[in-house]
Enzyme design. Structure first.
Site, PDB file in Angstrom:
ATOM      1  N   ASN A  46      37.786  53.238 -48.829  1.00  0.00           N
ATOM      2  CA  ASN A  46      36.851  52.494 -49.662  1.00  0.00           C
ATOM      3  C   ASN A  46      35.525  52.352 -48.919  1.00  0.00           C
ATOM      4  O   ASN A  46      35.499  51.954 -47.760  1.00  0.00           O
ATOM      5  CB  ASN A  46      37.452  51.123 -49.988  1.00  0.00           C
ATOM      6  CG  ASN A  46      36.649  50.355 -50.997  1.00  0.00           C
ATOM      7  OD1 ASN A  46      35.506  49.999 -50.743  1.00  0.00           O
ATOM      8  ND2 ASN A  46      37.239  50.088 -52.147  1.00  0.00           N
ATOM      9  N   HIS A  57      35.711  53.879 -54.304  1.00  0.00           N
ATOM     10  CA  HIS A  57      37.029  53.365 -53.953  1.00  0.00           C
ATOM     11  C   HIS A  57      37.713  54.354 -53.008  1.00  0.00           C
ATOM     12  O   HIS A  57      37.290  55.511 -52.890  1.00  0.00           O
ATOM     13  CB  HIS A  57      37.868  53.179 -55.216  1.00  0.00           C
ATOM     14  CG  HIS A  57      37.417  52.031 -56.059  1.00  0.00           C
ATOM     15  ND1 HIS A  57      38.263  51.394 -56.936  1.00  0.00           N
ATOM     16  CD2 HIS A  57      36.218  51.407 -56.171  1.00  0.00           C
ATOM     17  CE1 HIS A  57      37.606  50.419 -57.556  1.00  0.00           C
ATOM     18  NE2 HIS A  57      36.359  50.409 -57.107  1.00  0.00           N
ATOM     19  N   GLU A  59      40.552  55.990 -53.174  1.00  0.00           N
ATOM     20  CA  GLU A  59      41.053  57.197 -53.826  1.00  0.00           C
ATOM     21  C   GLU A  59      39.902  58.122 -54.221  1.00  0.00           C
ATOM     22  O   GLU A  59      39.996  59.344 -54.077  1.00  0.00           O
ATOM     23  CB  GLU A  59      41.880  56.834 -55.067  1.00  0.00           C
ATOM     24  CG  GLU A  59      43.096  55.984 -54.770  1.00  0.00           C
ATOM     25  CD  GLU A  59      42.850  54.483 -54.794  1.00  0.00           C
ATOM     26  OE1 GLU A  59      43.833  53.734 -54.855  1.00  0.00           O
ATOM     27  OE2 GLU A  59      41.664  54.050 -54.755  1.00  0.00           O
ATOM     28  N   ASP A 147      35.271  43.062 -55.866  1.00  0.00           N
ATOM     29  CA  ASP A 147      35.881  44.385 -55.955  1.00  0.00           C
ATOM     30  C   ASP A 147      36.766  44.517 -57.186  1.00  0.00           C
ATOM     31  O   ASP A 147      36.775  45.548 -57.836  1.00  0.00           O
ATOM     32  CB  ASP A 147      36.681  44.701 -54.696  1.00  0.00           C
ATOM     33  CG  ASP A 147      37.095  46.158 -54.634  1.00  0.00           C
ATOM     34  OD1 ASP A 147      36.195  47.021 -54.585  1.00  0.00           O
ATOM     35  OD2 ASP A 147      38.312  46.439 -54.656  1.00  0.00           O
TER      36      ASP A 147
END
Length: 150
Positions: A46, A57, A59, A147
């Site tokens: 992140n 993020h 991923e 977030d």
């Protein structure tokens, strides 16, 4: 639940180390790894805070670093925290068939969405990932709430 390999545990640990790297640099402790069997494709973490990028993020950083892929068949995405809806949608869009999640305790809820789209989801319950995120949430509640859009 499928059988986990030694490589699954190694890549899950690498996702944790990516999360720790983000935390050490002032970001949210979320890391991710993309692998095909024993072959590491990419890893990331992140970087929302570090780059002021709301979609950076863990991923997404990992997938961006993987570059273009003709197919994600046979790949596994490892993530230190259960993916949000944006990341879950990307997993479904890219047809990533398998996701191993280190922590569904501190944040979760999209596992059934993933499963309903044919993704094999494994909750690893990785103690270090759970503890790192719990500590972060306790010490940084405003950043955490930003977030997750709370």
């Amino acid at each position: 639940m499928s059988n986990l390999t030694d490589w699954d545990h190694r890549f899950a640990e690498l996702a944790f180390l990516e999360a720790k790297k983000s935390a050490d640099n002032g970001g949210l402790p979320i890391g991710s790894v993309l692998a095909e069997g024993e072959r590491l494709i990419s890893s990331g973490h992140n970087q929302r805070v570090q780059h002021g990028d709301p979609i950076a993020h863990g991923e997404m950083d990992c997938l961006r670093k993987a570059g273009r892929q003709k197919s994600y068949r046979g790949m596994t995405l490892y993530t230190s925290l259960s993916p949000c809806m944006m990341c879950s949608g990307t997993i479904v869009q890219f047809k990533i068939p398998r996701v191993i999640i280190n922590d569904t305790k501190n944040f979760g809820g999209n596992e059934e969405f993933l499963r309903s789209h044919g993704v094999e989801v494994i909750d690893l319950a990785h103690a270090d990932s759970i503890a790192l995120m719990a500590r972060f949430i306790k010490e940084n509640p405003a950043l955490w709430n930003e977030d997750i859009m709370e």
